[in-house]
Design a protein around this motif. Structure first.
Motif, PDB file in Angstrom:
ATOM      1  N   LYS A 176      67.209  71.414  59.930  1.00 49.43           N
ATOM      2  CA  LYS A 176      66.304  71.170  61.050  1.00 49.43           C
ATOM      3  C   LYS A 176      65.925  69.690  61.155  1.00 49.43           C
ATOM      4  CE  LYS A 176      64.444  75.769  61.784  1.00 49.43           C
ATOM      5  NZ  LYS A 176      63.244  76.580  62.065  1.00 49.43           N
ATOM      6  N   LYS A 177      66.990  68.872  61.260  1.00 51.58           N
ATOM      7  CA  LYS A 177      66.808  67.429  61.391  1.00 51.58           C
ATOM      8  C   LYS A 177      67.694  66.905  62.518  1.00 51.58           C
ATOM      9  CE  LYS A 177      65.776  66.697  56.487  1.00 51.58           C
ATOM     10  NZ  LYS A 177      66.221  66.045  55.230  1.00 51.58           N
ATOM     11  N   ILE A 178      67.272  65.781  63.079  1.00 50.09           N
ATOM     12  CA  ILE A 178      68.045  65.089  64.104  1.00 50.09           C
ATOM     13  C   ILE A 178      68.312  63.671  63.611  1.00 50.09           C
ATOM     14  CG2 ILE A 178      68.133  64.366  66.521  1.00 50.09           C
ATOM     15  CD1 ILE A 178      65.853  66.424  67.019  1.00 50.09           C
ATOM     16  N   TYR A 179      69.567  63.229  63.723  1.00 48.89           N
ATOM     17  CA  TYR A 179      69.949  61.884  63.299  1.00 48.89           C
ATOM     18  C   TYR A 179      70.246  61.044  64.541  1.00 48.89           C
ATOM     19  CZ  TYR A 179      70.633  64.310  58.857  1.00 48.89           C
ATOM     20  OH  TYR A 179      70.462  65.076  57.742  1.00 48.89           O
ATOM     21  N   ILE A 180      69.654  59.857  64.592  1.00 43.21           N
ATOM     22  CA  ILE A 180      69.848  58.973  65.736  1.00 43.21           C
ATOM     23  C   ILE A 180      70.208  57.582  65.226  1.00 43.21           C
ATOM     24  CG2 ILE A 180      68.782  57.940  67.774  1.00 43.21           C
ATOM     25  CD1 ILE A 180      66.948  60.421  67.870  1.00 43.21           C
ATOM     26  N   ALA A 181      71.391  57.105  65.619  1.00 41.40           N
ATOM     27  CA  ALA A 181      71.813  55.756  65.245  1.00 41.40           C
ATOM     28  C   ALA A 181      71.069  54.749  66.114  1.00 41.40           C
ATOM     29  CB  ALA A 181      73.324  55.613  65.422  1.00 41.40           C
ATOM     30  N   ASP A 182      70.298  53.871  65.475  1.00 38.14           N
ATOM     31  CA  ASP A 182      69.529  52.853  66.191  1.00 38.14           C
ATOM     32  C   ASP A 182      70.091  51.479  65.818  1.00 38.14           C
ATOM     33  OD1 ASP A 182      67.668  51.080  67.225  1.00 38.14           O
ATOM     34  OD2 ASP A 182      65.968  52.412  66.859  1.00 38.14           O
ATOM     35  N   MET A 183      70.893  50.903  66.716  1.00 39.39           N
ATOM     36  CA  MET A 183      71.496  49.605  66.438  1.00 39.39           C
ATOM     37  C   MET A 183      70.450  48.500  66.400  1.00 39.39           C
ATOM     38  SD  MET A 183      75.087  49.681  68.587  1.00 39.39           S
ATOM     39  CE  MET A 183      75.561  48.063  67.967  1.00 39.39           C
ATOM     40  N   GLY A 184      69.350  48.675  67.112  1.00 37.25           N
ATOM     41  CA  GLY A 184      68.297  47.665  67.109  1.00 37.25           C
ATOM     42  C   GLY A 184      67.598  47.563  65.767  1.00 37.25           C
TER      43      GLY A 184
ATOM     44  N   ASP B  10      59.430  57.571  71.759  1.00 37.11           N
ATOM     45  CA  ASP B  10      59.442  56.139  72.056  1.00 37.11           C
ATOM     46  C   ASP B  10      59.287  55.346  70.750  1.00 37.11           C
ATOM     47  OD1 ASP B  10      59.432  53.745  73.318  1.00 37.11           O
ATOM     48  OD2 ASP B  10      57.528  54.000  74.349  1.00 37.11           O
ATOM     49  N   LYS B  11      60.297  55.448  69.874  1.00 38.87           N
ATOM     50  CA  LYS B  11      60.171  54.835  68.548  1.00 38.87           C
ATOM     51  C   LYS B  11      61.423  54.071  68.143  1.00 38.87           C
ATOM     52  CE  LYS B  11      57.109  58.621  67.184  1.00 38.87           C
ATOM     53  NZ  LYS B  11      56.936  59.828  66.345  1.00 38.87           N
ATOM     54  N   PHE B  12      62.195  53.631  69.129  1.00 38.39           N
ATOM     55  CA  PHE B  12      63.483  53.028  68.821  1.00 38.39           C
ATOM     56  C   PHE B  12      63.603  51.657  69.480  1.00 38.39           C
ATOM     57  CE2 PHE B  12      63.706  57.621  69.237  1.00 38.39           C
ATOM     58  CZ  PHE B  12      64.221  58.008  68.007  1.00 38.39           C
ATOM     59  N   LEU B  13      64.641  50.930  69.109  1.00 36.68           N
ATOM     60  CA  LEU B  13      64.971  49.685  69.778  1.00 36.68           C
ATOM     61  C   LEU B  13      66.216  49.854  70.639  1.00 36.68           C
ATOM     62  CD1 LEU B  13      64.292  46.904  67.105  1.00 36.68           C
ATOM     63  CD2 LEU B  13      62.960  47.451  69.139  1.00 36.68           C
TER      64      LEU B  13
END
Length: 288
Positions: free
Chosen positions: A208-216, A193-196
């Motif tokens: 061992k990484k995960i990339y998440i595009a956060d438009m917020g 729970d760390k995104f917009l």
């Protein structure tokens, strides 16, 4: 290999050379085709583009850059997946998945699902399609064309990405979460729970990484693959949406819909190595 980018507002597909990282050409589409999500048949060199504007599925011959066929489905079409000679298209208006024969475009079936099916990811080996509906995640048996299991949720599911190593489903939500679900049991194993406004997700299994595009947040958030903790972020100074990581995990491609760029970063130190100008509002990135 080529990198293909859908440009929603300019109604085009940009083609980049994968080896040189140079812009090659644009395929201009008809005025009523607004490409968001698409898939590619590599052997036939055909792209399949569902249009949310007019409910049509368009077939593009990539070698000549022309529309060669289309079929009317109706409704607000969202995501599309190709598996074992069949196309699976989510329709947000009719709350269903349309299944077509990829060679003939003849309908095979319609699978009723829950409200507003949008994102999907497919496991062709195990004949499973995972669909994000607004309040559920649904697993469809692509062989039997039926729902085999689902989980009802209290979050607004948007996009899904399969972690094929751990057999987990990563779900980005419209309420600022990334929810991890066990693929077999469809039980929630973790909520981050760390995104917009998280959108696309990809995995770097080497580091061992995960990339998440956060438009917020206008960043790509980098998580530890084992713990889910934030390790770092890439400040895009724009609106990150589409992600693609190279097969050797050394390059990360990001579509910046605000600045109409494909931004390419080295995954070793997250440094920007190139900006490539494409069409207006680039969204999905594919490499074949």
């Amino acid at each position: 290999m080529k990198v293909y980018v859908s440009n929603y507002l300019s109604r085009s597909i940009s083609i980049l050379d994968y080896s040189t990282l140079e812009f090659e050409r644009d395929i201009k589409l008809d005025e009523n085709i607004y490409p968001h999500n698409f898939c590619i048949d590599k052997e036939q060199q055909l792209a399949y583009i569902p249009s949310s504007l007019d409910g049509e599925l368009y077939v593009i011959d990539l070698s000549i850059g022309k529309v060669i066929d289309d079929i009317s489905i109706g409704g607000k079409l969202a995501n599309i997946a190709l598996c074992n000679g069949e196309l699976f298209i989510s329709n947000e208006d009719s709350n269903s998945i349309y299944v077509l024969d990829v060679k003939t475009l003849n309908p095979i079936g319609v699978i009723g699902v829950d409200n507003m099916p949008h994102g999907s990811d497919i496991d062709c080996i195990n004949n499973k399609l995972y669909v994000a509906c607004i309040n559920s995640i649904i697993c469809i048996d692509t062989y039997n064309k039926s729902i085999c299991k689902k989980i009802e949720t209290d979050f607004k599911a948007w996009h899904v990405k399969l972690d094929r190593n751990r057999k987990e489903i990563y779900t980005s939500t419209l309420d600022g979460k990334v929810v991890v679900i066990d693929e077999e049991s469809l039980k929630i194993t973790k909520i981050i729970d760390k995104f917009l406004l998280p959108v696309q997700i990809c995995f770097n299994y080497d580091a061992k990484k995960i990339y998440i595009a956060d438009m917020g947040h206008k960043k790509v958030i980098i998580l530890d693959y084992d713990t889910g903790e934030i390790l770092d972020y890439i400040d895009i100074n724009g609106d990150p949406q589409g992600l693609y990581i190279s097969n050797d995990y050394k390059l990360l491609f990001i579509s910046d819909t605000k600045n109409n760029l494909i931004k390419i970063y080295k995954t070793s130190d997250n440094t920007l190595i190139k900006n490539i100008k494409v069409g207006k509002e680039p969204t999905t990135i594919l490499c074949v």
